[in-house]
Design a protein around this motif. Structure first.
Motif: not given
Length: 367
Positions: A15, A21, A317, A320, A324
């Protein structure tokens, strides 16, 4: 070799390898990222369709050697040959939006030269010998263009690009000839979809020199109400004109989306509250979820957070989660290959963890 020599690579699963992002750019709640690509070919080499492996290797070597620390956005230069990466590592790069499917398919002689946080990179031996790429968070068309132009100027001082006095920069695909510029934004338009205004908007932009694609660009489907909007032509206008046109129309689309959200809040608040809370509840409790289902649910949650109908969740978030929870990132996190069912379970676990705040505050910005 200089600091950009192959082998001085990076871990694409880390990350922080990309900045897009973070959710800290202008209009970040609606626009995820801005991208500029400039297609260029070396003057004394055959274009890709006519080139052999030796030509492509020599071209790759010249381009990589031309990049030095301190150039434009390359405070630190990392380079990797795609042919030396595993299938999972290649998919990680695709999910990060750092490379195209075409570059991966031609991996034998392809390379990626990456600047800090993926803000600036070079795609070597894709459709053209090199594509200068900038990728920034939020709505930053002019800044992305400035960075790409600066790197283009640096490379033109060290390499000779194919150029025609009448046609401009020469490219493998005639649709890129001229400026060689593709500018795009990745934009989230759920309210326009819910109010059934999206077809009118997309039809309108297609009539003024722009086009739209899905989450992964050309050839990909629209999922989760995410659209890539980009210029359709590169010939007959200057780079500044193309960039400003995209910026102007994107601003209008953002305003249409914001107006549509106001309409939903005024005329259908109960239905929207039910929709976003259902999505939030499923994601907060689900024990298995497919990527497509999650994308649609996250779209609703993102809308609900923006309209202040849900508990605050940082844009970082939410971004992400888009990254992810894709297959290669899930497998990298697990340290092994995953079956479809295992991936669904792993994805649901990660969603609960991030929405529940278990990983908040460890990286990035945003809300």
């Amino acid at each position: 070799m200089n600091d950009a020599a192959e082998g001085n690579g990076f871990n694409p699963a880390e990350e922080g390898v990309v900045s897009w992002i973070r959710g800290d750019g202008p209009h970040a709640e609606i626009i995820l990222s801005t991208r500029i690509r400039l297609a260029r070919n070396l003057e004394n080499y055959p274009f890709r369709e006519k080139s052999g492996s030796e030509d492509r290797e020599r071209a790759r070597g010249e381009i990589v050697a031309a990049v030095r620390p301190g150039d434009a956005g390359f405070e630190r230069v990392r380079s990797v040959r795609l042919g030396e990466l595993s299938e999972r590592e290649l998919n990680l790069l695709l999910e990060l939006h750092l490379v195209s499917r075409e570059l991966v398919n031609g991996r034998t002689s392809a390379a990626l030269v990456l600047g800090d946080e993926g803000r600036l990179s070079l795609l070597v031996n894709e459709e053209d010998h090199v594509r200068i790429q900038t990728l920034l968070p939020g709505f930053q068309v002019e800044e992305a263009w400035r960075m790409a132009e600066e790197m283009d100027r640096v490379l033109r001082g060290r390499l000779r690009f194919a150029f025609h006095h009448d046609f401009g920069f020469l490219t493998s695909c005639p649709t890129n000839t001229g400026t060689g510029l593709r500018a795009s934004v990745l934009i989230h338009l759920p309210a326009l979809v819910l109010t059934r205004e999206i077809s009118k908007v997309l039809q309108g932009i297609s009539q003024i020199g722009l086009t739209f694609r899905g989450l992964y660009g050309e050839g990909s489907d629209v999922i989760g109400n995410y659209f890539q909007i980009s210029n359709q032509t590169t010939l007959g206008k200057t780079e500044i004109e193309l960039v400003q046109h995209l910026a102007k129309i994107t601003q209008q689309v953002v305003e249409y989306e914001e107006n549509a959200r106001q309409v939903l809040a005024r005329d259908a608040l109960d239905e929207i509250e039910d929709k976003v809370w259902r999505a939030y509840g499923i994601l907060s409790c689900a024990r298995a979820v497919s990527f497509d289902e999650m994308m649609n649910l996250i779209s609703a949650v993102r809308l609900g957070v923006s309209m202040k109908l849900l508990p605050p969740v940082r844009v970082f978030d939410l971004n992400r989660l888009l990254l992810l929870t894709q297959s290669a990132h899930l497998e990298s996190r697990a340290g092994r290959g995953l079956s479809v069912r295992e991936a669904e379970v792993e994805r649901a676990s990660l969603v609960r963890e991030i929405l529940g705040g278990g990983e908040r505050g460890t990286n990035g910005g945003g809300r």
